[in-house]
Design an enzyme around this catalytic site. Structure first.
Site, short mmCIF file in Angstrom:
data_model
loop_
_atom_site.label_atom_id
_atom_site.label_comp_id
_atom_site.label_asym_id
_atom_site.label_seq_id
_atom_site.Cartn_x
_atom_site.Cartn_y
_atom_site.Cartn_z
N TYR A 1 0.83 -1.21 0.00
CA TYR A 1 0.00 0.00 0.00
C TYR A 1 0.87 1.26 0.00
O TYR A 1 0.63 2.19 -0.78
CB TYR A 1 -0.91 -0.02 1.23
CG TYR A 1 -1.73 1.22 1.44
CD1 TYR A 1 -2.96 1.39 0.81
CD2 TYR A 1 -1.30 2.25 2.30
CE1 TYR A 1 -3.73 2.53 1.02
CE2 TYR A 1 -2.05 3.38 2.51
CZ TYR A 1 -3.28 3.52 1.86
OH TYR A 1 -4.03 4.66 2.07
N LYS B 1 1.16 4.30 -2.83
CA LYS B 1 0.86 5.71 -2.58
C LYS B 1 2.04 6.62 -2.94
O LYS B 1 1.86 7.81 -3.19
CB LYS B 1 0.41 5.91 -1.13
CG LYS B 1 -0.95 5.25 -0.83
CD LYS B 1 -2.09 5.86 -1.66
CE LYS B 1 -3.45 5.36 -1.25
NZ LYS B 1 -4.55 5.96 -2.03
N1 LIG Z 1 -8.58 5.95 6.24
C1 LIG Z 1 -7.38 6.47 6.41
O1 LIG Z 1 -6.88 6.61 7.56
C2 LIG Z 1 -6.57 6.91 5.22
C3 LIG Z 1 -5.29 7.47 5.47
C4 LIG Z 1 -4.55 7.91 4.37
C5 LIG Z 1 -5.07 7.82 3.09
N2 LIG Z 1 -6.31 7.25 2.90
C6 LIG Z 1 -6.81 7.19 1.53
O2 LIG Z 1 -8.07 7.85 1.47
C7 LIG Z 1 -8.87 7.28 0.41
C8 LIG Z 1 -10.21 6.85 0.95
O3 LIG Z 1 -9.97 5.87 1.94
P1 LIG Z 1 -11.08 5.40 2.99
O4 LIG Z 1 -10.40 5.28 4.29
O5 LIG Z 1 -12.30 6.24 2.87
O6 LIG Z 1 -11.34 3.93 2.45
P2 LIG Z 1 -12.66 3.02 2.39
O7 LIG Z 1 -13.61 3.42 3.45
O8 LIG Z 1 -12.15 1.62 2.34
O9 LIG Z 1 -13.28 3.43 0.98
C9 LIG Z 1 -12.60 3.14 -0.20
C10 LIG Z 1 -13.53 3.41 -1.35
O10 LIG Z 1 -12.84 3.02 -2.54
C11 LIG Z 1 -13.74 2.26 -3.33
N3 LIG Z 1 -13.07 1.42 -4.29
C12 LIG Z 1 -12.14 0.47 -4.09
N4 LIG Z 1 -11.82 -0.12 -5.24
C13 LIG Z 1 -12.55 0.48 -6.20
C14 LIG Z 1 -12.67 0.31 -7.61
N5 LIG Z 1 -11.98 -0.60 -8.28
N6 LIG Z 1 -13.51 1.13 -8.29
C15 LIG Z 1 -14.23 2.06 -7.64
N7 LIG Z 1 -14.19 2.24 -6.31
C16 LIG Z 1 -13.35 1.46 -5.61
C17 LIG Z 1 -14.53 1.48 -2.31
O11 LIG Z 1 -15.70 0.95 -2.92
P3 LIG Z 1 -16.49 -0.34 -2.26
O12 LIG Z 1 -17.35 0.22 -1.18
O13 LIG Z 1 -17.25 -0.88 -3.43
O14 LIG Z 1 -15.44 -1.28 -1.73
C18 LIG Z 1 -14.81 2.57 -1.29
O15 LIG Z 1 -15.91 3.36 -1.65
C19 LIG Z 1 -8.03 6.14 -0.16
O16 LIG Z 1 -7.32 6.60 -1.28
C20 LIG Z 1 -7.07 5.82 0.97
O17 LIG Z 1 -5.91 5.18 0.51
C21 LIG Z 1 -7.06 6.80 3.92
#
Ligand SMILES: NC(=O)c1ccc[n+]([C@@H]2O[C@H](COP(=O)([O-])OP(=O)(O)OC[C@H]3O[C@@H](n4cnc5c(N)ncnc54)[C@H](OP(=O)(O)O)[C@@H]3O)[C@@H](O)[C@H]2O)c1
Length: 287
Positions: A203, A207
């Site tokens: 991961y 990134k």
């Molecule tokens: N949470 C954190 O602490 C954190 C920290 C740093 C960066 N981020 C980044 O922030 C962003 C959002 O993360 P999050 O925490 O909100 O994650 P999340 O709750 O797991 O949501 C991820 C989203 O991506 C969608 N997704 C995954 N594969 C896909 C595909 N092939 N086509 C379309 N949609 C797809 C998922 O859809 P489904 O519902 O269908 O699975 C979901 O809606 C990501 O880029 C993550 O890497 C998060």
């Protein structure tokens, strides 16, 4: 607010609009919520699963907001092309693109090479495919936000000096970045990741890819005089309470959306940030 004009024989509305990727839950959902409140135009919530996407739209409608829905699976080239054709036909362009969709698999029991393959596919290659398809639609003054992570910085710190030099090379090209990501994938397959100077994190390295991709895209647009003031940045939302963080994150999704929203709504002709990686609204450099 609507202005109707004819472009290339097609009747289009010239109203500003936005497309948010992977936004049926988590931080993307909150980005849609924020854009519905602050963006002067149509806001599209996209999701790979139509049922989940439409449910998310209904939830926001209950809050008095008015997002629209379009299906998008970033891993499906037909789905990407369908969205592109839709935007082209309905709007004749695009003004804000937030690439938020990603997966985190590092804690699954799958073999490391498999984790690298699936994680880089979605987080790097598929995000790049969306950019390659939709960037031609971007109009002057568009904003693109690619959601990366501060874990990219942690991974950079564990790379060999030779790899660090390639990642932070100010003249790096997209071909060189693709080659770097392929080298990491090949090292994972041959179980030589650490030997070759990479950290053993799928991961985090994906990134790095998103962050460098954004830098290269931002630089290319800065030199595109035919479409002035298109700005691409990447960002970290912080550690957010979502499914991805197993709900261990300390920020709410709305707090996580603050920096992505700041970048998506940068006013016209700002000097900075451009092609940068931004955390807590502050530009961060490789160190
Ligand atoms: N949470 C954190 O602490 C954190 C920290 C740093 C960066 N981020 C980044 O922030 C962003 C959002 O993360 P999050 O925490 O909100 O994650 P999340 O709750 O797991 O949501 C991820 C989203 O991506 C969608 N997704 C995954 N594969 C896909 C595909 N092939 N086509 C379309 N949609 C797809 C998922 O859809 P489904 O519902 O269908 O699975 C979901 O809606 C990501 O880029 C993550 O890497 C998060």
């Amino acid at each position: 607010m609507y202005k109707i004009e004819v472009r290339g024989g097609i009747l289009t509305s010239a109203r500003a609009r936005v497309c948010v990727i992977g936004s049926n839950k988590g931080i993307g959902f909150a980005i849609v919520r924020g854009l519905c409140k602050s963006f002067n135009g149509d806001v599209y919530l996209t999701a790979r699963n139509e049922g989940l996407g439409k449910k998310a739209v209904e939830d926001l409608k209950k809050e008095g907001l008015n997002p629209l829905f379009h299906q998008l699976d970033i891993s499906d080239s037909t789905s990407i092309q369908n969205l592109k054709a839709f935007l082209q036909k309905q709007y004749g362009g695009l003004d804000v693109l937030v690439n938020n969709a990603a997966i985190y698999q590092d804690e699954t029991p799958a073999p490391f090479a498999e984790k690298v393959e699936v994680t880089l596919k979605v987080n790097f290659w598929d995000t790049l495919a969306v950019c390659e398809a939709l960037h031609p639609l971007l109009r002057p003054h568009s904003r693109v936000v690619n959601v990366s992570s501060l874990l990219s910085a942690m991974a950079f710190g564990r790379c060999s000096d030779a790899i660090k030099a390639k990642i932070s090379n100010p003249n790096i090209t997209m071909d060189q970045l693709k080659e770097l990501m392929r080298e990491f994938e090949a090292a994972a397959k041959s179980d030589t990741v650490e030997e070759k100077g990479w950290p053993k994190w799928a991961y985090h390295v994906s990134k790095i890819g998103v962050r460098v991709m954004s830098y290269i895209q931002g630089k290319a647009f800065a030199h595109d005089s035919s479409r002035p003031d298109i700005i691409v940045n990447s960002c970290c939302p912080g550690y957010v309470d979502t499914d991805m963080s197993n709900h261990k994150g300390t920020k709410t999704i709305d707090e996580g959306a603050v920096t992505p929203l700041y970048l998506a709504l940068l006013p016209p002709n700002v000097e900075s940030p451009k092609g940068e990686f931004v955390s807590e609204k502050v530009v961060e450099h490789w160190k």
